[in-house]
Design a protein around this motif. Structure first.
Motif, PDB file in Angstrom:
ATOM      1  N   CYS A   1      56.687  27.563  22.168  1.00  0.00           N
ATOM      2  CA  CYS A   1      55.421  27.042  22.686  1.00  0.00           C
ATOM      3  C   CYS A   1      55.427  25.513  22.678  1.00  0.00           C
ATOM      4  CB  CYS A   1      54.260  27.553  21.845  1.00  0.00           C
ATOM      5  SG  CYS A   1      52.684  26.957  22.427  1.00  0.00           S
TER       6      CYS A   1
ATOM      7  N   THR B   1      48.339  25.157  27.091  1.00  0.00           N
ATOM      8  CA  THR B   1      48.501  24.531  28.398  1.00  0.00           C
ATOM      9  C   THR B   1      48.785  25.568  29.477  1.00  0.00           C
ATOM     10  OG1 THR B   1      50.846  24.175  28.084  1.00  0.00           O
ATOM     11  CG2 THR B   1      49.393  22.408  27.377  1.00  0.00           C
ATOM     12  N   TYR B   2      48.788  26.839  29.135  1.00  0.00           N
ATOM     13  CA  TYR B   2      48.990  27.924  30.092  1.00  0.00           C
ATOM     14  C   TYR B   2      50.294  27.788  30.874  1.00  0.00           C
ATOM     15  CZ  TYR B   2      44.238  28.511  28.694  1.00  0.00           C
ATOM     16  OH  TYR B   2      43.127  28.654  27.923  1.00  0.00           O
ATOM     17  N   CYS B   3      51.357  27.398  30.169  1.00  0.00           N
ATOM     18  CA  CYS B   3      52.644  27.282  30.850  1.00  0.00           C
ATOM     19  C   CYS B   3      53.293  28.653  31.004  1.00  0.00           C
ATOM     20  CB  CYS B   3      53.573  26.326  30.098  1.00  0.00           C
ATOM     21  SG  CYS B   3      54.090  26.914  28.487  1.00  0.00           S
ATOM     22  N   GLY B   4      52.909  29.599  30.179  1.00  0.00           N
ATOM     23  CA  GLY B   4      53.454  30.946  30.319  1.00  0.00           C
ATOM     24  C   GLY B   4      54.837  31.117  29.739  1.00  0.00           C
ATOM     25  N   ARG B   5      55.256  30.156  28.934  1.00  0.00           N
ATOM     26  CA  ARG B   5      56.590  30.219  28.356  1.00  0.00           C
ATOM     27  C   ARG B   5      56.689  31.394  27.357  1.00  0.00           C
ATOM     28  NH1 ARG B   5      61.546  29.124  29.482  1.00  0.00           N
ATOM     29  NH2 ARG B   5      62.710  28.148  27.835  1.00  0.00           N
TER      30      ARG B   5
ATOM     31  N   ARG C   1      49.002  32.002  36.187  1.00  0.00           N
ATOM     32  CA  ARG C   1      49.180  31.843  34.747  1.00  0.00           C
ATOM     33  C   ARG C   1      47.826  31.541  34.107  1.00  0.00           C
ATOM     34  NH1 ARG C   1      53.262  27.968  36.173  1.00  0.00           N
ATOM     35  NH2 ARG C   1      52.016  26.464  35.063  1.00  0.00           N
TER      36      ARG C   1
ATOM     37  N   ASP D   1      57.440  34.508  29.072  1.00  0.00           N
ATOM     38  CA  ASP D   1      58.831  34.516  29.551  1.00  0.00           C
ATOM     39  C   ASP D   1      59.794  34.976  28.472  1.00  0.00           C
ATOM     40  OD1 ASP D   1      58.028  33.547  31.905  1.00  0.00           O
ATOM     41  OD2 ASP D   1      59.242  31.721  31.881  1.00  0.00           O
TER      42      ASP D   1
END
Lengths: 181, 557
Positions: free
Chosen positions: A55, A80-84, A35, A87
């Protein structure tokens, strides 16, 4: 007892040897589903704002400059590069790339701004409310159309209704020459 | 051994009309509403039935019925039942009995709500400020709903926390606010007579960020797991899992079995890396850097494995309400098996080296002694309790995710010292590897990894969940709210109860053992730049650098 245990430890240490990577001098590619920095494909984006609604760090802002023009800003400095976002994107317009060496002297290098042309429905142009049953809208409680791009702030509204007062308030904020900068 | 019926009947019979209502949410969760006047008596009654105190939850209910709510939670370890004792006091007179004189571990929880909600507890032994900064204005209670989440009162100068009175003839050694063991701020004032520790006081919460308030007001249900993950840098998944499961429990959402297995695997991978990290830090603190280097070398492939599975080496971001975000494919399964096989083999060598090293024995055996009775009285949790002969483990006692199908041992030792915590953590790492193998073996091959929510989460439901983190048990309490966000979300990290037991562990030990004793609970606050030694008799103050303290700790024979 003490000496034998130390000798054994020497063997324990000697077996793997030096494991330090020569990282900055030798590149170290990230694994395929890493990610890293998100990438927006403006050809695919339909401007639904699902990414902004999900986000957790509130780094994606959406602002309608007029009925036809929607500006989307991604503020990489807070990500935060969670990649939500990747998704929930219904069009797969967002991909998490494997690039992670993002250190930069200017914040603007990691920001991204898109100006999207939004077509208005030929009948009345107000039918969006009927889609309130879809998953993205049900999950969200922020009005993502009136974010303050200048202050880099999401403007939260807790109702599904268009809040005229809030809109007027953000309207008054002086806009820069070019949106998102 | 009381069952849920016996607990219900026992409480009703003993306290009659003080028990207002009893709600049996599930066979493992019991919610009891009581009158606030009898709270201390009933809490004692529950402890006498064999329960263990977990945490207290205070919440603002003023807009609904003009009260401040207070919930004391307990766990019956042998029966797998959680009990929440709900009571409330009116806003105009928010006074209730303190349960701290009988249950010392409740001390912090109660002090927390003195600060955050403005409640008052009669007969509290130490009603000092705990959470809020020293210069936070009196009378502003940030967890009340009428206080905006982004309130920033102006800073004040010359305000300081009043430490406890130092015993006669002792000197105070302040350890902190930057701290010798780990890397976050906290302040221990250690009272010493020569080299021997006679007592201590703690002032922490210097990094109190108001996450609970932020999440209750600003974020939505499925954004919170990502914030929860950032509560702790080491056991992030644990908090995300605890939160997600608490919400699922409150809302009655059932997730697929496959997702539960994947959660279990992630939690255990995290346990391996956390225990290896701790082992390294502990080795470093007693001056045995070989252990530090080697255990971190073994740990690194685990971090890379996490990166390949989830996309990031530490903040996995795997767990959301309804399931997990990424699947474990057959290739990843092979990958996990090969990595943990290698870790197991290499860890065995390190384990032998540690067990055979007389220097470690000398530095850890008999250090940080706490009797089993005191451990239970102070309701310490996790490896700290298991090293002191208290046989508790949430994974076994209150199974969640896929732990009900797992077979594993819970290592328990009775030497009651730091050495036992080293052993407990070492053995637990092997158990974690065992659990991962079982998970991969038994995991159902089909089923969605993310269950779609069919209806909105209903408001004002309560959910209580505990998860065994590497450091102990993490407890989350969720009250669901209206606008797609929780009304109250209470987090109790495992260090919360364990840190309260540190004064007990320090007592009678030597100053040079302070780092390893504090380090032995694997605290989630921490680190150090310097500490100050004040000699009370001469009044002279000198500053000892981190290096000096470390030297003191490392050169001890």
């Amino acid at each position: 007892m003490w000496l034998t245990s130390k000798i054994k430890q020497v063997f324990m240490v000697a077996k793997p040897g030096v494991v330090t990577l020569r990282y900055p001098f030798e590149p170290r590619p990230a694994p395929p589903n890493f990610r890293g920095q998100p990438y927006w494909d403006h050809h695919k984006c339909i401007g639904c704002g699902g990414c902004a609604a999900h986000c957790p760090a509130r780094t994606i802002l959406v602002r309608d400059l007029c009925q036809e023009l929607r500006v989307m800003v991604y503020d990489g400095s807070r990500c935060t590069y969670c990649g939500r976002c990747a998704d929930v994107c219904p069009e797969d317009a967002i991909t998490m790339t494997s690039s992670y060496e993002l250190a930069t002297g200017s914040k603007e290098d990691i920001n991204e701004t898109m100006e999207l042309f939004m077509a208005t429905c030929q009948r009345c142009g107000r039918c969006y409310d009927h889609e309130i049953t879809n998953a993205i809208d049900r999950m969200s409680r922020i009005g993502f159309k009136y974010d303050s791009l200048e202050m880099r702030a999401v403007v939260p509204v807790s109702s599904e209704q268009f809040d005229m007062k809030l809109y007027e308030k953000t309207e008054k904020i002086k806009r820069p020459e070019k949106a998102g900068e | 051994m009381p069952g849920i019926e016996e607990i219900k009947n026992g409480l009703k019979k003993k306290f009659k009309d003080a028990v207002v209502a009893v709600e049996e949410q599930s066979p493992t969760r019991l919610f009891v509403d009581i009158k606030s006047a009898k709270v201390r008596e009933i809490s004692n009654g529950i402890i006498a039935m064999g329960a263990r105190y977990l945490v207290s939850v205070g919440y603002d209910n003023i807009s609904r019925d003009g009260t401040l709510g207070m919930i004391h939670t307990f766990g019956f370890d042998r029966d797998g039942i959680f009990l929440a004792l709900r009571t409330s006091v009116p806003e105009s007179k928010p006074v209730m009995d303190s349960i701290t004189p009988d249950i010392p571990n409740a001390g912090w929880s109660e002090r927390e709500y003195m600060d955050l909600l403005g409640m008052k507890f009669t007969a509290h032994p130490k009603p000092k400020r705990l959470i809020l900064a020293d210069d936070w204005p009196e009378g502003v209670h940030p967890l009340r709903k009428d206080i905006p989440w982004n309130l920033m009162p102006p800073a004040a100068e010359d305000v300081a926390y009043q430490l406890d009175e130092c015993p006669e003839g002792c000197s105070i050694i302040p350890v902190g606010p930057y701290h010798p063991t780990l890397h976050e701020p906290a302040h221990f004032a250690v009272f010493v007579d020569g080299e021997t520790i006679k007592g201590s006081d703690y002032r922490g919460f210097m990094t109190h960020r108001g996450i609970e308030k932020l999440c209750q007001t600003q974020l939505t249900y499925n954004e919170i797991p990502f914030v929860a993950e950032r509560i702790c840098g080491i056991c992030g998944s644990v908090h995300a899992a605890t939160y997600a499961q608490a919400v699922e429990l409150a809302a009655g959402i059932r997730i697929s079995r496959r997702a539960e297995y994947i959660r279990t695997i992630m939690l255990e991978i995290e346990r391996i890396h956390s225990h290896l990290l701790w082992l390294g830090v502990a080795g470093h603190l007693i001056g045995f850097d070989t252990v530090f280097m080697q255990s971190w070398r073994i740990r690194e492939p685990i971090m890379w494995l996490g990166e390949r599975i989830t996309g990031n080496r530490k903040t996995y971001g795997m767990i959301v309400i309804g399931g997990v975000r990424r699947d474990i494919t057959p290739e990843i399964k092979e990958d996990i098996l090969s990595v943990i096989g290698k870790v197991e083999e290499e860890l065995l060598t390190v384990k032998k080296a540690i067990q055979g090293d007389s220097a470690i024995h000398r530095r850890t055996k008999g250090v940080g002694y706490v009797s089993t009775e005191d451990t239970m009285l102070w309701s310490l949790v996790g490896p700290v309790a298991r090293a002191r002969n208290v046989d508790i483990d949430v994974r076994r006692d209150f199974p969640y995710a896929a732990y009900d199908e797992m077979k594993f041992d819970v290592p328990v030792f009775d030497s009651n010292d730091v050495w036992a915590t080293v052993l407990v953590r070492l053995l637990e790492t092997f158990e974690a590897i065992k659990i991962i193998r079982q998970c991969l073996d038994k995991m159902p091959n089909d089923g969605p990894i993310l269950t779609e929510l069919e209806a909105p989460i209903p408001p004002l439901r309560h959910g209580l969940m505990a998860v065994e983190a590497p450091r102990g048990e993490a407890v989350h309490y969720v009250i669901t709210g209206e606008e797609n966000a929780p009304d109250r979300w209470r987090v109790r990290a495992p260090t919360y109860p364990n840190l309260q037991g540190v004064p007990l562990m320090l007592l009678g030990n030597q100053l040079a053992d302070v780092p390893i004793i504090i380090g032995s609970i694997d605290p989630c606050f921490s680190c150090t730049d310097r500490m100050e030694i004040v000699d009370l008799r001469s009044g002279a103050a000198k500053t000892a650098s981190q290096r000096e303290l470390e030297e003191l700790s490392r050169n001890k024979r």
